[in-house]
Scaffold this motif. Structure first.
Motif, PDB file in Angstrom:
ATOM      1  N   GLN A  30      19.508  32.588  17.436  1.00 51.09           N
ATOM      2  CA  GLN A  30      18.289  32.881  18.176  1.00 51.09           C
ATOM      3  C   GLN A  30      18.041  34.374  18.337  1.00 51.09           C
ATOM      4  O   GLN A  30      16.895  34.796  18.542  1.00 51.09           O
ATOM      5  CB  GLN A  30      18.349  32.215  19.557  1.00 51.09           C
ATOM      6  N   TRP A  33      15.434  35.552  15.006  1.00 47.61           N
ATOM      7  CA  TRP A  33      14.694  34.337  14.647  1.00 47.61           C
ATOM      8  C   TRP A  33      13.219  34.711  14.573  1.00 47.61           C
ATOM      9  O   TRP A  33      12.627  35.106  15.568  1.00 47.61           O
ATOM     10  CB  TRP A  33      14.925  33.274  15.710  1.00 47.61           C
ATOM     11  N   ALA A  71      16.019  33.405   9.884  1.00 50.73           N
ATOM     12  CA  ALA A  71      16.981  33.442  10.985  1.00 50.73           C
ATOM     13  C   ALA A  71      18.301  33.988  10.469  1.00 50.73           C
ATOM     14  O   ALA A  71      18.683  33.763   9.314  1.00 50.73           O
ATOM     15  CB  ALA A  71      17.176  32.048  11.585  1.00 50.73           C
TER      16      ALA A  71
END
Length: 495
Positions: A30, A33, A71
């Motif tokens: 994350q 991302w 990502a």
């Protein structure tokens, strides 16, 4: 084709150390991302990254860029099955099937619990959705473990030419250019794959000297032939226990498969002739510190490759740290220890920190070491790269505390931080040139951060999941025989 081209870009980037402790989960991706045009442009415009290269190449060709999902996560242990599947589904579904082609940005050594050849699996799913005729150009890290499926399903593969990696921008531009020429039918890329049957440690892959430079120089000579579109030299990643681990080559020519195969075979012969020269000398932690202290000037880099963050190690090994406590010359070390950072933030700047740090990931990387010192600085750990490696890239150490323990300065971080850029030191107000000793949890990539100031280097031989002694590891999946685990390498061609 008179209209502007529409080019998709997407990717997943992770270097997976299957010997590292723990699993890598979806939340670890994350931090980097990006989905869609606005997010992609905002994060990567003006950066010397692969993504920045794609942005500039698209502008240069007057193409419309259609970003899907990109990502990335810091190198670490095996990607768990759920995260691996979620990422594959998200990336594959993010590609616009109406685009004219795709630039796929991946590492080449990603492994999930379900897929030992993650990049190959991604390409197979893309082909199932987009069709065999959809043009795909893939960029890979120099440490990629290239598989026959990668070569079979990507029209073009372009790997980095440098280690430390300072050419990812240029290689992305090259991949984009070749993709455009493929779409316009100006070239007919055909590929040959050659695997050396050799596991090479990162310390043997520096591209500015030694055998790796000789192999790379020959690849550049081959690329001077107008029939040769690209030669990718992949040193491989020996800390992924997968069938295709090891040094390999992909040669792409313009419609001449025999030439591609001949070039790949020649590079394999070169590597075999030099197989013993890819090794380097090491000193134990005590000897390494003593050698550093004996040098007339610093900084002396203690390259602790066994705890190489860029190879997936935990960044909390203490074998070298234990030898630096009480040292009488200025020394600097970065240790990832969330508990210690929390305690430092509880105490505050100017207070005395006293506790045991590091050695908390597993027993392989050492035991916690007792330290005592003054908390000099605390900050959120966010900075941008200022050096030649991915210039402008965002980085995040998590909350960070600087603790001065006599002559030893510690940078304690919540998140693992690879020493790819001097920003991780400069951002806390420290100057690398001020230290006699710098511990770099890296094999080679530290040179992008400290190379300009380093006066001497000592490679440290200590336990860890990125040890240069590959016989410390138990391999289950790699194709045997493989050098140096076995006496002789077994080369193979493909796809």
């Amino acid at each position: 084709m008179n209209r502007p081209l529409r080019i998709s870009v997407a990717g997943i980037l992770h270097e997976t150390n299957t010997f590292a402790p723990g699993l890598t989960r979806l939340e670890q991706f994350q931090g980097e991302w990006s989905e869609g045009w606005d997010a992609f442009r905002t994060r990567y415009a003006g950066t010397r990254t692969s993504m920045g290269g794609v942005l500039d190449a698209a502008a240069g060709h007057g193409a419309e860029l259609v970003p899907g999902l990109y990502a990335a996560a810091t190198p670490s242990g095996m990607v768990n099955a759920a995260a691996g599947e979620a990422l594959l589904e998200a990336v594959v579904s993010s590609i616009d099937p109406a685009a004219d082609g795709l630039v796929l940005i991946m590492h080449g050594a990603m492994v999930s619990e379900r897929h030992p050849d993650y990049e190959g699996e991604c390409l197979k799913r893309l082909r199932a959705r987009l069709g065999d005729g959809f043009p795909i150009a893939m960029t890979l890290d120099l440490h990629g473990n290239i598989s026959p499926d990668m070569v079979r399903h990507a029209d073009v593969i372009v790997g980095y030419d440098t280690y430390p990696h300072i050419d990812m921008y240029e290689r992305a531009v090259e991949a984009f250019d070749l993709l455009v020429r493929t779409i316009r039918k100006e070239i007919d890329p055909v590929r040959a794959f050659g695997h050396t049957g050799m596991l090479v440690v990162p310390q043997g892959m520096m591209t500015e000297e030694g055998s790796m430079k000789e192999v790379m120089d020959r690849a550049f000579e081959m690329e001077a032939d107008p029939r040769v579109l690209n030669v990718t030299v992949a040193g491989g990643f020996p800390y992924s226990d997968v069938p295709d681990a090891g040094m390999s080559f992909v040669v792409t020519t313009n419609g001449e498969p025999e030439l591609a195969a001949a070039c790949a075979e020649e590079l394999i012969r070169m590597a075999h002739e030099r197989k013993e020269t890819f090794n380097v000398s090491y000193a134990g932690p005590k000897e390494a510190v003593a050698e550093a202290l004996s040098q007339p000037e610093g900084p002396v880099i203690l390259a602790e490759g066994s705890d190489n963050v860029g190879g997936g190690a935990p960044a909390d090994a203490t074998h070298v740290l234990a030898e630096l406590v009480g040292v009488r010359q200025k020394a600097l070390a970065v240790i990832c220890d969330r508990e210690a950072v929390q305690e430092a933030f509880r105490l505050g700047i100017g207070e005395t920190f006293e506790g045991r740090i590091g050695g908390k990931s597993d027993s392989l990387h050492g035991e916690p070491v007792a330290v005592k010192g003054r908390i000099r600085l605390m900050f959120d750990g966010a900075y941008r790269h200022v050096g030649p490696y991915m210039t402008g890239q965002r980085a995040d150490m998590g909350r960070t505390a600087v603790v001065e323990c006599g002559s030893l300065t510690l940078i304690l971080t919540e998140k693992r931080t690879a020493p790819w850029d001097a920003g991780h030191v400069l951002s806390v107000g420290l100057q690398p040139a001020d230290f006699k000793i710098i511990v770099a949890k890296s094999a080679i990539a530290w040179q992008a951060a400290f190379g300009p100031v380093a006066k001497h280097v000592v490679n440290v031989d200590s336990p860890g999941c990125c040890s240069a002694n590959l016989k410390h590891f138990h391999y289950d999946r790699v194709v045997r025989p493989v050098y140096p685990l076995d006496a002789e390498p077994m080369p193979r061609m493909g796809p």
